[in-house]
Design a protein around this motif. Structure first.
Motif, PDB file in Angstrom:
ATOM      1  N   PRO A 299     -15.354   0.257 -33.316  1.00  0.00           N
ATOM      2  CA  PRO A 299     -14.982   1.618 -32.938  1.00  0.00           C
ATOM      3  C   PRO A 299     -15.296   2.611 -34.053  1.00  0.00           C
ATOM      4  CG  PRO A 299     -13.032   0.290 -33.384  1.00  0.00           C
ATOM      5  CD  PRO A 299     -14.202  -0.632 -33.472  1.00  0.00           C
ATOM      6  N   TYR A 300     -15.427   3.850 -33.623  1.00  0.00           N
ATOM      7  CA  TYR A 300     -15.729   4.935 -34.562  1.00  0.00           C
ATOM      8  C   TYR A 300     -14.443   5.702 -34.857  1.00  0.00           C
ATOM      9  CZ  TYR A 300     -17.425   9.581 -35.950  1.00  0.00           C
ATOM     10  OH  TYR A 300     -17.629  10.777 -36.595  1.00  0.00           O
ATOM     11  N   ASN A 301     -14.199   5.963 -36.128  1.00  0.00           N
ATOM     12  CA  ASN A 301     -13.037   6.783 -36.496  1.00  0.00           C
ATOM     13  C   ASN A 301     -13.406   8.241 -36.256  1.00  0.00           C
ATOM     14  OD1 ASN A 301     -11.534   4.586 -37.240  1.00  0.00           O
ATOM     15  ND2 ASN A 301     -11.984   4.759 -39.418  1.00  0.00           N
ATOM     16  N   ALA A 302     -13.046   8.735 -35.094  1.00  0.00           N
ATOM     17  CA  ALA A 302     -13.505  10.067 -34.680  1.00  0.00           C
ATOM     18  C   ALA A 302     -12.466  11.133 -35.009  1.00  0.00           C
ATOM     19  CB  ALA A 302     -13.764  10.064 -33.172  1.00  0.00           C
ATOM     20  N   PRO A 303     -12.932  12.268 -35.547  1.00  0.00           N
ATOM     21  CA  PRO A 303     -12.007  13.392 -35.767  1.00  0.00           C
ATOM     22  C   PRO A 303     -11.522  13.917 -34.408  1.00  0.00           C
ATOM     23  CG  PRO A 303     -14.152  13.788 -36.843  1.00  0.00           C
ATOM     24  CD  PRO A 303     -14.308  12.581 -35.959  1.00  0.00           C
ATOM     25  N   ILE A 304     -10.244  14.230 -34.342  1.00  0.00           N
ATOM     26  CA  ILE A 304      -9.720  14.752 -33.066  1.00  0.00           C
ATOM     27  C   ILE A 304      -8.932  16.042 -33.273  1.00  0.00           C
ATOM     28  CG2 ILE A 304      -9.577  12.498 -31.933  1.00  0.00           C
ATOM     29  CD1 ILE A 304      -6.471  12.728 -32.360  1.00  0.00           C
ATOM     30  N   VAL A 305      -8.854  16.794 -32.196  1.00  0.00           N
ATOM     31  CA  VAL A 305      -7.976  17.964 -32.156  1.00  0.00           C
ATOM     32  C   VAL A 305      -7.171  17.827 -30.872  1.00  0.00           C
ATOM     33  CG1 VAL A 305      -7.896  20.475 -31.923  1.00  0.00           C
ATOM     34  CG2 VAL A 305      -9.631  19.434 -33.385  1.00  0.00           C
ATOM     35  N   THR A 306      -5.861  18.040 -30.977  1.00  0.00           N
ATOM     36  CA  THR A 306      -5.017  17.866 -29.787  1.00  0.00           C
ATOM     37  C   THR A 306      -4.328  19.180 -29.416  1.00  0.00           C
ATOM     38  OG1 THR A 306      -3.168  17.234 -31.206  1.00  0.00           O
ATOM     39  CG2 THR A 306      -4.475  15.445 -30.277  1.00  0.00           C
ATOM     40  N   ARG A 307      -4.066  19.301 -28.135  1.00  0.00           N
ATOM     41  CA  ARG A 307      -3.191  20.399 -27.697  1.00  0.00           C
ATOM     42  C   ARG A 307      -2.381  19.908 -26.508  1.00  0.00           C
ATOM     43  NH1 ARG A 307      -5.824  23.093 -23.170  1.00  0.00           N
ATOM     44  NH2 ARG A 307      -8.017  22.525 -23.222  1.00  0.00           N
ATOM     45  N   GLU A 308      -1.232  20.545 -26.331  1.00  0.00           N
ATOM     46  CA  GLU A 308      -0.364  20.102 -25.251  1.00  0.00           C
ATOM     47  C   GLU A 308      -0.723  20.853 -23.982  1.00  0.00           C
ATOM     48  OE1 GLU A 308       4.321  18.968 -24.892  1.00  0.00           O
ATOM     49  OE2 GLU A 308       3.643  20.167 -26.557  1.00  0.00           O
ATOM     50  N   VAL A 309      -0.977  20.106 -22.879  1.00  0.00           N
ATOM     51  CA  VAL A 309      -1.326  20.826 -21.653  1.00  0.00           C
ATOM     52  C   VAL A 309      -0.134  20.967 -20.722  1.00  0.00           C
ATOM     53  CG1 VAL A 309      -3.832  20.773 -21.500  1.00  0.00           C
ATOM     54  CG2 VAL A 309      -2.564  18.726 -20.953  1.00  0.00           C
ATOM     55  N   PHE A 310       0.895  20.213 -20.953  1.00  0.00           N
ATOM     56  CA  PHE A 310       2.180  20.583 -20.351  1.00  0.00           C
ATOM     57  C   PHE A 310       3.306  19.882 -21.079  1.00  0.00           C
ATOM     58  CE2 PHE A 310       1.667  16.816 -17.392  1.00  0.00           C
ATOM     59  CZ  PHE A 310       2.850  16.177 -17.693  1.00  0.00           C
ATOM     60  N   GLN A 311       4.462  20.448 -20.954  1.00  0.00           N
ATOM     61  CA  GLN A 311       5.689  19.827 -21.431  1.00  0.00           C
ATOM     62  C   GLN A 311       6.639  20.147 -20.310  1.00  0.00           C
ATOM     63  OE1 GLN A 311       8.612  19.192 -22.092  1.00  0.00           O
ATOM     64  NE2 GLN A 311       9.217  19.385 -24.221  1.00  0.00           N
TER      65      GLN A 311
ATOM     66  N   SER B 291       4.709  23.489  -9.997  1.00  0.00           N
ATOM     67  CA  SER B 291       3.587  24.375 -10.366  1.00  0.00           C
ATOM     68  C   SER B 291       3.756  25.010 -11.743  1.00  0.00           C
ATOM     69  CB  SER B 291       3.435  25.478  -9.312  1.00  0.00           C
ATOM     70  OG  SER B 291       4.648  26.194  -9.189  1.00  0.00           O
ATOM     71  N   GLN B 292       5.010  25.150 -12.186  1.00  0.00           N
ATOM     72  CA  GLN B 292       5.223  25.816 -13.479  1.00  0.00           C
ATOM     73  C   GLN B 292       5.403  24.826 -14.623  1.00  0.00           C
ATOM     74  OE1 GLN B 292       4.976  29.160 -13.687  1.00  0.00           O
ATOM     75  NE2 GLN B 292       4.481  28.967 -11.504  1.00  0.00           N
ATOM     76  N   LYS B 293       5.458  23.523 -14.292  1.00  0.00           N
ATOM     77  CA  LYS B 293       5.783  22.583 -15.373  1.00  0.00           C
ATOM     78  C   LYS B 293       4.651  21.630 -15.717  1.00  0.00           C
ATOM     79  CE  LYS B 293      10.778  22.536 -14.845  1.00  0.00           C
ATOM     80  NZ  LYS B 293      11.910  21.763 -14.286  1.00  0.00           N
ATOM     81  N   ASP B 294       4.115  20.958 -14.715  1.00  0.00           N
ATOM     82  CA  ASP B 294       3.149  19.905 -15.049  1.00  0.00           C
ATOM     83  C   ASP B 294       1.818  20.094 -14.313  1.00  0.00           C
ATOM     84  OD1 ASP B 294       4.339  19.338 -12.648  1.00  0.00           O
ATOM     85  OD2 ASP B 294       4.626  17.197 -13.020  1.00  0.00           O
TER      86      ASP B 294
ATOM     87  N   GLU C 188       8.885  21.041  -5.119  1.00  0.00           N
ATOM     88  CA  GLU C 188       9.148  22.454  -4.827  1.00  0.00           C
ATOM     89  C   GLU C 188       9.592  22.688  -3.387  1.00  0.00           C
ATOM     90  OE1 GLU C 188       5.919  24.920  -6.137  1.00  0.00           O
ATOM     91  OE2 GLU C 188       6.332  24.461  -8.231  1.00  0.00           O
ATOM     92  N   THR C 189       9.549  21.633  -2.606  1.00  0.00           N
ATOM     93  CA  THR C 189       9.954  21.796  -1.210  1.00  0.00           C
ATOM     94  C   THR C 189      11.013  20.740  -0.895  1.00  0.00           C
ATOM     95  OG1 THR C 189       8.013  20.455  -0.773  1.00  0.00           O
ATOM     96  CG2 THR C 189       7.844  22.781  -0.221  1.00  0.00           C
ATOM     97  N   ASP C 190      11.740  20.951   0.187  1.00  0.00           N
ATOM     98  CA  ASP C 190      12.794  19.994   0.539  1.00  0.00           C
ATOM     99  C   ASP C 190      12.191  18.613   0.766  1.00  0.00           C
ATOM    100  OD1 ASP C 190      14.629  21.899   0.316  1.00  0.00           O
ATOM    101  OD2 ASP C 190      14.820  22.311   2.479  1.00  0.00           O
ATOM    102  N   GLN C 191      11.067  18.636   1.488  1.00  0.00           N
ATOM    103  CA  GLN C 191      10.394  17.353   1.731  1.00  0.00           C
ATOM    104  C   GLN C 191       9.240  17.199   0.768  1.00  0.00           C
ATOM    105  OE1 GLN C 191       9.386  16.810   5.869  1.00  0.00           O
ATOM    106  NE2 GLN C 191      10.441  14.851   5.767  1.00  0.00           N
ATOM    107  N   LYS C 192       9.195  16.061   0.107  1.00  0.00           N
ATOM    108  CA  LYS C 192       8.162  15.900  -0.914  1.00  0.00           C
ATOM    109  C   LYS C 192       6.764  15.950  -0.297  1.00  0.00           C
ATOM    110  CE  LYS C 192      10.857  13.692  -4.408  1.00  0.00           C
ATOM    111  NZ  LYS C 192      11.265  12.480  -5.075  1.00  0.00           N
ATOM    112  N   VAL C 193       5.920  16.772  -0.891  1.00  0.00           N
ATOM    113  CA  VAL C 193       4.545  16.897  -0.401  1.00  0.00           C
ATOM    114  C   VAL C 193       3.606  16.298  -1.428  1.00  0.00           C
ATOM    115  CG1 VAL C 193       2.742  18.511   0.308  1.00  0.00           C
ATOM    116  CG2 VAL C 193       5.134  19.037   0.777  1.00  0.00           C
TER     117      VAL C 193
END
Ligand code: FAD
Length: 716
Positions: free
Chosen positions: A284-296, A608-611, A638-643
């Protein structure tokens, strides 16, 4: 203990030549090295000053078996190491229990066309994993082509319809019932071997990774061994009784050249003359990485977008490929196992681990020499659930009658094992603590209780740490030297009442890298990892940048060559990862003036607002793709019945059917178990509702789409 801890203490100097894990012939130093052995199970040849020219490995396995006096050869077709582990376990059983000398062989390293010359008192085992859509593993491709060929060419020229009539074989397949082509490789090997006249010993074994692979493997052996004994005319008395024979020799080095010690590097070091480096699954290659959070999502899940820089290397990728990340184990589990084995004070001791019989198992199970710390942290899967067979082999070392009885019960009673080990997701360190009655988070009261276990047994019982795969979420056309991955952290409580939390090895490693480099604190505590890497190779001292070991795996999951055909993508959760790459690529093609067909992406998540992954990127991309292309979302909470995506797909049935009539392609990515199956049923139902086909014809239609590459899955 039957065998003293640490088979050998090497007092000599390892040194002058380059010690390279793979360069077996160069391994030991000078003729003045002195070796003191406390066991006869492994002898060190310290007189290898001359360096013979490397000879080409013999590919005729029958010749190798005869030269080495083996009656059995155990071939494995393995992708993640499980089939290889099973092969080693069977080889050991062959020789230790039944006195039949066996060798384990990577099926890629031998030419199986010599099979027709195998004497009839020999036996060949096939331990074959099925991979992806019923495909052989990478190392079994040549064998597969030989066996499934209409007119296979075996070595004897006067071939008949039954060239393998002398051959006796045993087969065990590893598969997953979630997939359509369950165990197809094991089944196909069995079918063709019989077709060519070979005789199977016992029943074909099949293990289901979705159920209990380990239990299937053990159950199969209950009938396989008696059949094996009958066929070979041996029994349990055929083996020489006596102390356990070690598979690996373990030497603690007193004198060594520190520059040559491996501190967790996956691949062997290169010498300066080897200018051209080829990075692959073995290096394997020791690759430089940059991370960011796309949801919490406000709960316990984080999703990271990881950008991996491969510029300046020979690494390449295609949109839809997978990137493999080599993880590090967290220090809590490293210390737990080290403590219970009495190795806490010796973590930095340098050890050399080497197969006693290099033909019966891998000569160096991991780079050598190394340290106990590197073994626990980088080379063995300390978080894996130990098998019942592994627990059985540890019973003799339990320090008290009570702990012995508990361990024996776990090892022999399936229900007890399921309850306290597999369902509870206890790793080896935790099981050994548990049998000592110690359920504390750290290994305090149980410290050193299993100190008499020979370390070679741990090497044998615990599998190697494997890379984790991620569907690449970037487009190679847009970013040829930047690979993106999208990974969600894994954490769960296997049994709420136990109040234990299990942390996914790799995703929590990535999360800790992210928190450290970006100074993010979510206020929760996680098991700590050492992020520095071997010799500080991964994390800059000021934590400003970080690298991770990666390699790229090619996949069949590819956009159609003709960009103008419609594309339907279904990817809920992180299943959307490759579709980020696909959509970006099609938007780029459109920008470049190419004709791009309608692009439909079904995405689902909880809220829709979280993940909602990459929520900020999609609008511009679909704007570029223009009319006819759309993203269709399903937010289950987001709805009573899971979609779910399947429901949204149903709502657009007519449109999707029309796309298929225009030569459209279907892509499904994410959860293999439920989602992928439901999506397939939905498409079958379209063929019935809109295509007027009966159930059989509808199923055949979808099957045909799969065969022609127009229905592709990337599921896990
Ligand atoms: P591990 O320590 O490996 O733990 C994972 C294991 O925990 C699972 O195998 C499962 O057996 C067990 N487990 C999980 N939940 C529970 C539970 N509730 N109870 C009991 N046991 C449980 N992941 C992504 O996030 N994004 C991707 O794009 C992606 N692409 C993939 C592509 C492929 C081809 C494959 C094979 C996998 C992909 N994965 C992806 C999954 C990924 O490889 C890892 O499995 C995942 O990140 C977890 O790794 P880990 O080391 O953190 O967890």
């Amino acid at each position: 203990p039957l065998v003293a801890r640490l088979d050998l203490i090497l007092l000599g100097t390892i040194g002058l030549g380059a010690i390279a894990w793979y360069a077996r012939s160069k391994f030991f130093g000078t003729s003045s090295d002195k070796t003191t052995s406390t066991s006869s199970s492994a002898t060190i040849n310290s007189n290898t000053t001359s360096k013979p020219a490397p000879s080409k490995p013999e590919r005729n396995f029958v010749k190798v078996m005869q030269q080495q006096g083996r009656r059995c050869i155990i071939f494995y077709g393995s992708q993640t190491g499980t089939a290889e582990d099973y092969a080693s376990r069977l080889a050991k059983e062959c020789s230790q229990k039944y006195g039949v000398s066996a060798m384990v062989a990577d099926i890629e390293l031998y030419d199986l066309s010599y099979m027709d010359t195998l004497p009839d008192d020999h036996v060949v085992f096939f331990i074959m994993a099925t991979y992806g859509e019923g495909e052989p593993t990478d190392n079994a491709v040549d064998f597969w082509e030989l066996l499934t060929n209409d007119a296979p060419e075996f070595s004897a020229s006067d071939s008949t319809d039954t060239p393998l009539e002398n051959v006796r074989y045993i087969v065990f397949g590893l598969g997953n019932k979630t997939y359509e082509h369950y165990n197809s490789v094991g089944r196909t090997v069995d079918k063709h071997m019989q077709q060519f006249g070979a005789q199977r010993i016992g029943e074909r074994g099949e293990g289901d990774d979705d159920g209990s692979l380990e239990e299937d493997f053990l159950t199969w052996q209950e009938t396989m061994w008696p059949a094996f004994c009958q066929a070979l005319g041996v029994d349990e008395n055929s083996a020489q009784s006596g102390p356990r024979q070690a598979t690996f020799g373990v030497e603690e080095l007193v004198t060594f050249d520190e520059a040559l010690v491996y501190h967790g590097e996956i691949a062997e070091r290169l010498n300066s003359q080897q200018a051209k480096v080829v990075y692959d699954a073995k290096r394997p290659y020791n690759a430089p990485i940059v991370t960011r959070e796309v949801f919490q999502d406000g709960g316990d899940r984080h999703c990271l977008h990881v950008d991996i820089d491969i510029s300046g290397t020979n690494l390449t990728y295609q949109t839809g490929d997978h990137v493999a990340v080599w993880p590090t184990n967290n220090d809590v589990e490293v210390h737990r196992l080290a403590s219970v084995l009495g190795l806490s004070e010796k973590l930095d001791t340098v050890v050399l681990v080497k197969a006693v019989d290099p033909a019966a198992s891998k000569q160096y199970p991991f780079p050598a020499p190394t340290t106990y710390r590197a073994i626990f942290r980088h080379y063995i899967d300390v978080c894996a659930i130990p098998s019942r067979q592994a627990l059985t082999s540890l019973v003799d070392y339990a320090p008290t009658e009570e702990s012995k009885a508990t361990l024996l019960k776990l090892a022999s009673d399936k229900d007890e094992y399921r309850h306290a080990v597999s369902d509870a997701v206890r790793n080896l360190g935790e099981v050994l603590q548990y049998v000592m009655g110690d359920t504390s988070a750290s290994a305090t009261t149980s410290a050193s209780s299993f100190a008499s276990v020979p370390f070679d047994l741990i090497v044998e019982c615990v599998s190697r740490l494997q890379p984790r795969y991620y569907s690449i979420s970037s487009s190679s056309k847009e970013h040829p030297t930047l690979i993106s991955a999208t990974a969600v952290t894994l954490e769960y409580k296997p049994d709420a009442s136990l109040e234990r939390t299990v942390y996914g090895v790799n995703t929590n490693y990535l999360w800790q890298i992210h928190s450290k480099v970006n100074q993010v604190d979510d206020g929760r505590s996680y098991p700590l990892y050492s992020l520095d890497g071997p010799r500080g190779a991964l994390l800059a001292p000021d934590a400003s940048h970080v690298k991770i070991p990666i390699h790229v795996r090619r996949s069949q999951f590819k956009l159609p060559r003709n960009s103008s055909v419609p594309v339907i993508m279904v990817g809920p959760g992180t299943g959307v990862a490759p579709f980020r790459g696909f959509v970006r690529e099609r938007a780029l093609q459109k920008k470049d003036g190419k004709s791009v067909g309608p692009t439909t992406l079904f995405f689902g998540c909880r809220h829709s607002q979280k993940d909602f992954l990459y929520a900020d990127e999609w609008p511009a991309l679909f704007d570029t793709l223009g009319e006819g292309s759309q993203m269709i979302t399903a937010f289950s909470r987001e709805t009573d019945q899971k979609v779910y995506v399947q429901h949204r797909l149903q709502e657009h049935g007519q449109q999707m059917w029309d796309y298929l009539q225009q030569g459209g392609y279907i892509y499904v990515c994410g959860d293999a178990k439920n989602m992928a199956r439901d999506v397939q049923h939905t498409f079958v139902s379209f063929a019935q509702i809109y295509g007027g086909k009966d159930e059989d014809a509808a199923n055949a239609y979808i099957k045909q789409l799969r065969t022609s590459g127009r229905y592709q899955e990337d599921v896990w």
